[in-house]
Scaffold this motif. Sequence first.
Motif, mmCIF file in Angstrom:
data_model
loop_
_atom_site.group_PDB
_atom_site.id
_atom_site.type_symbol
_atom_site.label_atom_id
_atom_site.label_comp_id
_atom_site.label_asym_id
_atom_site.label_seq_id
_atom_site.Cartn_x
_atom_site.Cartn_y
_atom_site.Cartn_z
ATOM 1 N N LEU A 82 -22.729 14.168 -6.324
ATOM 2 C CA LEU A 82 -22.161 13.817 -5.020
ATOM 3 C C LEU A 82 -21.197 12.645 -5.161
ATOM 4 O O LEU A 82 -20.099 12.655 -4.591
ATOM 5 C CB LEU A 82 -23.270 13.480 -4.020
ATOM 6 C CG LEU A 82 -24.187 14.625 -3.606
ATOM 7 C CD1 LEU A 82 -25.313 14.106 -2.724
ATOM 8 C CD2 LEU A 82 -23.410 15.718 -2.879
ATOM 9 N N ALA A 83 -21.598 11.647 -5.919
ATOM 10 C CA ALA A 83 -20.751 10.458 -6.113
ATOM 11 C C ALA A 83 -19.451 10.816 -6.825
ATOM 12 O O ALA A 83 -18.378 10.331 -6.445
ATOM 13 C CB ALA A 83 -21.524 9.400 -6.897
ATOM 14 N N ASP A 84 -19.538 11.668 -7.840
ATOM 15 C CA ASP A 84 -18.341 12.070 -8.582
ATOM 16 C C ASP A 84 -17.336 12.794 -7.689
ATOM 17 O O ASP A 84 -16.132 12.727 -7.922
ATOM 18 C CB ASP A 84 -18.707 12.966 -9.768
ATOM 19 C CG ASP A 84 -19.364 12.198 -10.904
ATOM 20 O OD1 ASP A 84 -19.361 10.946 -10.872
ATOM 21 O OD2 ASP A 84 -19.895 12.854 -11.821
ATOM 22 N N ARG A 85 -17.840 13.494 -6.677
ATOM 23 C CA ARG A 85 -16.956 14.182 -5.729
ATOM 24 C C ARG A 85 -16.579 13.281 -4.558
ATOM 25 O O ARG A 85 -15.853 13.704 -3.657
ATOM 26 C CB ARG A 85 -17.632 15.458 -5.215
ATOM 27 C CG ARG A 85 -17.790 16.528 -6.286
ATOM 28 C CD ARG A 85 -18.191 17.866 -5.716
ATOM 29 N NE ARG A 85 -19.392 17.840 -4.927
ATOM 30 C CZ ARG A 85 -20.601 18.207 -5.351
ATOM 31 N NH1 ARG A 85 -20.764 18.610 -6.588
ATOM 32 N NH2 ARG A 85 -21.631 18.171 -4.544
ATOM 33 N N GLY A 86 -17.090 12.059 -4.545
ATOM 34 C CA GLY A 86 -16.786 11.124 -3.472
ATOM 35 C C GLY A 86 -17.398 11.516 -2.140
ATOM 36 O O GLY A 86 -16.901 11.119 -1.090
#
Length: 145
Positions: A82-86
């Motif tokens: 989720l973080a990598d996709r912002g």
Amino acid sequence: MLKVNVVCVGKIKEAFYRSAVDEYLKRLSRFAKVEIKEIAEGRNIGEEASSILKACKGRVIALCIEGVKYSNERLAEYVKNLADRGEEFTFVIGSSYGLADDVKRTADLKLSFSDMTFPHQLMRVILLEQLYRAFMINGGGEYHK
């Protein structure tokens, strides 16, 4: 900065729970902006559901006993994706009534931390600790052993 929301029903009255929540919010602040939104307790889960759903942003993760169980590493991987996709995401903790079916159906993920039931105040602490652990795993920190 990554945005993580925690929508929960009710307020924390006990000082020791508030202290633990504050400690984990402080620790998490280096990884994400974590916002806690407290929803007023209703007379039943139906009353609480609409307020919960209005407060949710981004991906919704409902904490419920019938959800899937993740290891620490799997939760860390989920958070990292989720973080990598912002993507902003919201964890939902119900009241002593649980969560309405509407909330569970809306959730992108139903997550269970145990087959046991925990007080919702304690669940807030457990969730924040597990989020901190996930960020530490993702960052290669020594917290997770």
